[in-house]
Design a protein around this motif. Structure first.
Motif: not given
Length: 423
Positions: A372-389
Motif C-alpha cells: 500500500w506504500g510506505l508505512m510508519v511503524v515506529s515513532i519515538n521508539n514506540r513501535a506498532a505491533n500487529s499482535n496487540d493491534k
C-alpha cells in the motif's frame, strides 16, 4: 559609528537559513540544552483555542502601519509564528527598520536596540551585515557590546541594562560571533545578583545559545559558570511563575527560558500546560491586546523561542507544518509538538524527516515498505505491533489522512497529528 563591509554585499542573494546561520566556531558540538518538559504532559495550545493565537497575530499585523515606528519585536514574533498573513506587512516592517538605520544612524541607538534589529532582520532572512554597503549592524553591535562590558568592569553595571547586554549576547551568538567574554561576564553577574524575570529569561536564552556553541577548547574556562548561572536563573524563573509574580511582558520570555533548559521537571515542580492554561485565560480576558504584549507571548504559544530565528526558512517556496506525536496508549505516555518548514509540495514524509533532524530525541521514526506504500511503524521508539493491534494513525485535525506519508502533501500552517492507536 558605522562599520565598513567588503565590497560585495549580497543583499539580493538567496540566503538559505540552515547553511548561512550555523555557528562557524562550533559545528562539531552536539546541542546539550534541548527543549524538555515533563514527558507525560502536553504543552501546546488546544485546537479549540487556536483561534486565540490567530487573533493575536491579526492584532499585531493590524498595528503595523506606514507611519508607525519600526517594532522589531512584532516582526520577530510574527515570523516565529509562521509569517504574516499579509506579506506586505513583513516587507513594511523590514523597510522601516532599514530606513530607521539609514536615516538616523546607529550612534544614538542603544546596544539592545541594535540587537533587536539584528534578530528581526535575521527572522526575515535579511542580512544585518549588509544594510547598505557601509552599514554593518553586526559590527556596530560588537562595538556597543564592548562598551557595555568596559562600563560593567568599571562600574559594576552595564552602560544600559543587563537585559540589553543579554540581548546583545544572544544576537551576536546567533550571528556566529565569539561572545565568550560577554557570556562569562553575564554568567558571573547572574550568580551575584537577582535579575528581574524578563532579564533572567533573556540571559537564559543568551547563555543557552553560547553553551550550545562551545568548542572543546573553551569549555573548561566558561562551562562551569554558565551551568551554575543557568541553574540559578531557572530556579528564579520557576519561583516567579509558580508565585504569579510575572506580568504580561515577562511571562512569554519566562516560558521561552523554561522551554530551552536541559532538565525534565519533576511532577509538581512545574507544569507547562497549567501555566499555558493560565495564559490562555488571560488572553481570553484581553490581557494581551497590546501589540507589544502580544509579541512577547506569541512565540511561546507556537512552541518557539528567540533561538529559533536562525532555523526559519528563507525560501518563498516553503510551507510551515505543525507536527504532533501522541502516545497515551502503551508504556510511558508522551505528547511532543514541533513546527518545521519544508519545500512547498513536499509529501508528509519530508515533515517527519525535518522533525527528526531538528529533534532526533523525540521525533525519530521508522518505516516499512508495503504493498500500500510506505508505512510508519515506529515513532519515538514506540513501535506498532500487529499482535496487540497497535498502529500509528495520522490525522489532519480530527480527520484521518486518506493517503500515506509518501503521498499526502501538507499545506501551509497545517497541523498534522500522529497518534498511537489500536484497531
Amino acid at each position: 559609528m558605522l562599520s565598513e563591509t567588503p565590497e560585495f554585499c549580497p543583499q539580493q542573494e538567496s540566503l538559505p537559513r540552515r547553511k548561512r546561520r550555523m555557528f562557524p566556531w562550533a559545528l562539531a558540538v552536539v546541542c546539550m540544552l534541548c527543549t524538555a518538559t515533563s514527558a507525560t504532559e502536553q504543552c501546546t495550545v488546544p485546537a479549540k483555542q487556536q483561534y486565540m493565537v490567530t487573533e493575536l497575530q491579526r492584532r499585531m499585523e493590524s498595528s503595523v502601519v506606514l507611519q508607525s515606528s519600526p517594532n522589531p519585536s512584532i516582526l520577530i514574533a510574527l515570523n516565529l509564528a509562521g509569517g504574516t498573513q499579509d506579506g506586505t506587512k513583513e516587507k513594511l516592517l523590514v523597510q522601516q527598520i532599514k530606513d530607521r538605520v539609514i536615516k538616523e544612524g546607529t550612534v544614538e541607538m542603544t546596544s539592545g536596540q541594535v540587537a533587536l534589529y539584528i534578530l528581526a532582520l535575521i527572522s526575515s532572512c535579511e542580512d544585518p551585515k549588509c544594510i547598505t554597503a557601509n552599514i554593518n549592524l553586526v559590527e556596530v553591535l560588537k562595538l556597543k557590546t564592548k562598551e557595555e562590558l568596559t562600563y560593567l568592569s568599571d562600574h559594576s553595571t552595564p552602560k544600559t541594562t543587563f537585559y540589553q547586554l543579554s540581548l546583545d549576547t544572544l544576537a551576536l551568538c546567533l550571528e556566529g560571533a565569539n561572545v565568550s567574554e560577554a557570556a562569562v561576564s553575564l554568567a558571573k553577574e547572574a550568580l551575584a545578583k537577582d535579575f528581574f524575570v524578563d532579564t533572567g529569561a533573556m540571559a537564559t536564552l543568551a547563555l543557552t545559545c553560547v553553551h550550545n556553541g562551545l568548542v572543546k577548547a573553551e569549555q573548561s574556562r566558561i562551562l562551569a559558570p554558565i551551568h551554575e548561572a543557568l541553574y540559578k536563573l531557572r530556579q528564579q524563573i520557576l519561583r516567579a511563575v509558580e508565585t504569579n509574580t510575572t506580568n504580561i511582558y515577562s511571562i512569554g520570555l519566562a516560558l521561552q527560558a523554561l522551554n530551552v533548559t536541559s532538565v525534565s521537571y519533576p511532577t509538581g515542580d512545574w507544569s507547562c500546560s497549567q501555566t499555558l492554561a493560565k495564559v490562555l485565560t488571560e488572553i481570553s480576558q484581553g490581557a494581551f491586546n497590546n501589540p507589544m504584549a502580544a509579541a512577547q507571548i506569541l512565540p511561546s504559544l507556537v512552541g518557539k523561542t528567540y533561538l529559533n530565528v536562525i532555523r526559519l526558512s528563507c525560501s518563498s517556496d516553503k510551507v510551515m507544518v505543525k507536527y504532533t506525536i501522541i502516545n497515551h496508549l502503551r508504556g510511558q505516555h508522551f505528547t511532543h509538538t514541533i513546527s518545521v518548514s519544508v519545500t512547498k509540495g513536499s509529501v508528509l514524509l519530508s515533515v517527519l524527516q525535518a522533525a527528526q533532524q531538528d529533534n532526533p530525541q523525540d521525533f525519530s521514526y521508522e518505516t516499512e515498505q508495503t504493498s500500500w506504500g510506505l508505512m510508519v511503524v515506529s515513532i519515538n521508539n514506540r513501535a506498532a505491533n500487529s499482535n496487540d493491534k497497535t498502529y500509528w494513525q495520522f490525522l489532519n485535525g480530527t480527520e484521518p489522512l486518506e493517503q500515506g506519508v509518501d503521498s499526502y502533501i501538507p499545506s501551509n500552517n497545517e497541523h498534522i497529528e500522529a497518534i498511537f492507536s489500536t484497531y
